[in-house]
Design a protein around this motif. Sequence first.
Motif, PDB file in Angstrom:
ATOM      1  N   ASP A 114       0.892  -1.165   0.000  1.00  0.00           N
ATOM      2  CA  ASP A 114       0.000   0.000   0.000  1.00  0.00           C
ATOM      3  C   ASP A 114       0.924   1.208   0.000  1.00  0.00           C
ATOM      4  N   SER A 117      -0.541   6.558  -2.768  1.00  0.00           N
ATOM      5  CA  SER A 117      -1.777   6.991  -2.108  1.00  0.00           C
ATOM      6  C   SER A 117      -1.904   8.491  -1.865  1.00  0.00           C
ATOM      7  N   PRO A 118      -1.821   9.299  -2.901  1.00  0.00           N
ATOM      8  CA  PRO A 118      -2.017  10.739  -2.702  1.00  0.00           C
ATOM      9  C   PRO A 118      -3.484  11.038  -2.393  1.00  0.00           C
ATOM     10  N   ASN A 119      -3.755  12.267  -1.997  1.00  0.00           N
ATOM     11  CA  ASN A 119      -5.109  12.652  -1.624  1.00  0.00           C
ATOM     12  C   ASN A 119      -5.794  13.396  -2.757  1.00  0.00           C
ATOM     13  N   HIS A 128       4.774  12.429  -1.161  1.00  0.00           N
ATOM     14  CA  HIS A 128       4.182  11.307  -1.903  1.00  0.00           C
ATOM     15  C   HIS A 128       5.161  10.717  -2.909  1.00  0.00           C
ATOM     16  N   HIS A 154      -3.910   3.427  -2.210  1.00  0.00           N
ATOM     17  CA  HIS A 154      -5.002   3.702  -1.267  1.00  0.00           C
ATOM     18  C   HIS A 154      -5.275   5.216  -1.275  1.00  0.00           C
ATOM     19  N   GLY A 156      -6.509   8.902  -0.978  1.00  0.00           N
ATOM     20  CA  GLY A 156      -7.306   9.598   0.039  1.00  0.00           C
ATOM     21  C   GLY A 156      -8.478  10.270  -0.658  1.00  0.00           C
ATOM     22  N   TYR A 303     -10.775   7.731   8.716  1.00  0.00           N
ATOM     23  CA  TYR A 303      -9.575   7.118   8.108  1.00  0.00           C
ATOM     24  C   TYR A 303      -9.304   5.713   8.667  1.00  0.00           C
ATOM     25  N   ASP A 307      -9.388   1.940   7.053  1.00  0.00           N
ATOM     26  CA  ASP A 307      -8.175   1.115   6.993  1.00  0.00           C
ATOM     27  C   ASP A 307      -8.435  -0.279   7.565  1.00  0.00           C
ATOM     28  N   TYR A 325       2.744  -1.082   4.448  1.00  0.00           N
ATOM     29  CA  TYR A 325       2.203   0.271   4.307  1.00  0.00           C
ATOM     30  C   TYR A 325       3.353   1.259   4.299  1.00  0.00           C
ATOM     31  N   THR A 327       4.323   4.888   4.402  1.00  0.00           N
ATOM     32  CA  THR A 327       3.904   6.286   4.623  1.00  0.00           C
ATOM     33  C   THR A 327       4.947   6.999   5.480  1.00  0.00           C
ATOM     34  N   GLN A 331       2.593   8.816  10.620  1.00  0.00           N
ATOM     35  CA  GLN A 331       1.420   7.935  10.709  1.00  0.00           C
ATOM     36  C   GLN A 331       1.685   6.670  11.533  1.00  0.00           C
ATOM     37  N   HIS A 334      -1.107   5.841  13.977  1.00  0.00           N
ATOM     38  CA  HIS A 334      -2.299   5.392  13.250  1.00  0.00           C
ATOM     39  C   HIS A 334      -2.202   3.899  12.909  1.00  0.00           C
ATOM     40  N   PHE A 335      -1.069   3.491  12.348  1.00  0.00           N
ATOM     41  CA  PHE A 335      -0.953   2.088  11.942  1.00  0.00           C
ATOM     42  C   PHE A 335      -0.828   1.156  13.145  1.00  0.00           C
TER      43      PHE A 335
HETATM   44  N1  ARG Z   1      -3.567   9.282   1.779  1.00  0.00           N
HETATM   45  C1  ARG Z   1      -2.668   9.152   2.882  1.00  0.00           C
HETATM   46  C2  ARG Z   1      -1.742  10.367   2.937  1.00  0.00           C
HETATM   47  O1  ARG Z   1      -1.571  11.053   1.959  1.00  0.00           O
HETATM   48  C3  ARG Z   1      -1.830   7.919   2.834  1.00  0.00           C
HETATM   49  C4  ARG Z   1      -2.581   6.606   2.869  1.00  0.00           C
HETATM   50  C5  ARG Z   1      -1.734   5.474   3.345  1.00  0.00           C
HETATM   51  N2  ARG Z   1      -2.365   4.196   3.320  1.00  0.00           N
HETATM   52  C6  ARG Z   1      -3.304   3.787   4.172  1.00  0.00           C
HETATM   53  N3  ARG Z   1      -3.809   2.588   4.015  1.00  0.00           N
HETATM   54  N4  ARG Z   1      -3.695   4.504   5.191  1.00  0.00           N
HETATM   55  O2  ARG Z   1      -1.168  10.633   3.965  1.00  0.00           O
END
Ligand code: ARG
Length: 565
Positions: A114, A117-119, A128, A154, A156, A303, A307, A325, A327, A331, A334-335
């Motif tokens: 994973d 994963s940009p937003n 990113h 993934h 955002g 979020y 996940d 993952y 990132t 984060q 979070h994970f």
């Molecule tokens: N979109 C998130 C960001 O830009 C990253 C996502 C990472 N992957 C996930 N499964 N949470 O920070």
Amino acid sequence: MKNKIIELLNGAIDILDTAQITDILEEPPKKELGDYAFPCFRLAKEMHKAPQMIASEIAEKIEKPDFVDRIEVQGAYVNFFVNKTQNAEGVIAASIDDSYGSSEEGKGKVICIDYSSPNVAKNFHVGHLRTTVIGNSLYKIYSKLGYKVERINHLGDWGTQFGKLIVAYKKWGSEEEVKEKGIEELMRLYVLFHDEADKDEALFDEARAWFHKMEIGDEEALSIWKWFFDISLEEFKRTYALMGMEFDHFTGESFYRDMTGDVVNELTEKGLLTDSEGAKIVDLSEYDMAPCLILKNDGSSIYATRDIAAVEYRKKTYNFEKCLYVTGQEQKLHFAQVFKVMELLGNEWAKDSLIHIPYGLVSLAGEKLSTRGGNVIYAEDILKEAISKIREIIDEKNPDLSDEEKEEASRIVGVGAVIFNDLYNQRIKDVSFSWSHITSFEGETGPYVQYTYARCSSILRNFDNFKPSTDIDYSVLTDETSTELLKEISRFPAIISEAAERYEPSVIARYAVDLAQAFNRFYTENRIMVDDTKIRDTRCTVTAITRRILKDSLDLLGIGVVEKM
Ligand code: ARG
């Protein structure tokens, strides 16, 4: 050779097994100490004898085979000097096949990565870029080891921010502006929303209401959202195309929106959900962690909820051995929370299979990078600037190339320069960005490795269709620089395994530089264009093998090569 030495030692030592001997055996930095050295301190402890004595006893027990020139006892060490000709033959035999470095270790196993994963509605920025290149390199590395890799983006693309964006668009936006400026305009609207909401709090309620509409499937809300999504994905794909990268799944957060209900039910059934000021959380205080928020007080998912749904979906769909993952470090919590919740849900596998791969920041160290509206740095602009800087260098260095060749080389080398810089340092460390460094054709850079590759190609172009051969004179490869080059060549498979084990592409990037340097030293010391065809074929064989490993190493980093630059 190493294995053969280990075998010899194994025959002479009763109380250690192969794995223990492998652990103890050293490769001394000084030539006088041999190619391999076996220290006897540990044996001395276990046998209550002086280490020197044990070293002598071991040396006596071993009958010197042909592939070893000398076995010497120096103090507490048994030193092995391998026969250079036989060593050369062994290295060439192992590396001559194109599949060198590949393995079947991962056969039948799936790894999900994973990454990137940009937003949606935000720009694809430098951060990113890091997850993208690290994730892509891990994909290449694991594929080389025979794993089936699922590349998951993934995105955002779900959450309250889209409620805000819809409000801002409806109040202050226009279709033409969005069509024309894309993400840039969406970002402007988003900032504008917050400016206005500072003055008028009611805007937040409107935004919440729009997101709620999205969650219950309101047609108008979803069609605006989908439009923003399409515009964003198109821009992201432009950046991926520039880097030559692809994904197997663009399954962003929105993909899981209908699965969050099941997550909530499951957590409720297992008694894990508690109320907290109207919100629903999983209490993780027992594990020294902040609680994992599952539902906000307005009942919307977040979020983390998505996940958790994503892990369950992926496990069911791909039956992964591991899910990685990639990132930024921020984060981490979070994970840790998501993984812990998965474990509490009774998934034993979550402990070893879910892995967060954090990375450091990109520091710009005073470097001026081109920006668009609102001083925002786009990854796409960095890549384009790198391409144009490399183009200037190539125009100067190699004016004879055709326009097409120059264009192709600039893209591959320019993009490669950025990727290489990103991957050269340990991922957890911050990367500093300097144009003069990353585009340099000398030093520890992508262009340097690519240049060395092109040099190998140019040497081999002198001989039509040269094919590496084992019918060569191995004694030609016993001088110092040849021996060093062969040593680098022999490290390739172990380097790939190490990079995979540590999720660390920098291991490959550093190796590529070491190999390129070893080749350039070899090339300075040894003439390849000599009359003696046997000598020539021998040196060309080593050049061809080096060339292929340089290419494979760069490929493992997600970087291409060109024949001329
Ligand atoms: N979109 C998130 C960001 O830009 C990253 C996502 C990472 N992957 C996930 N499964 N949470 O920070």
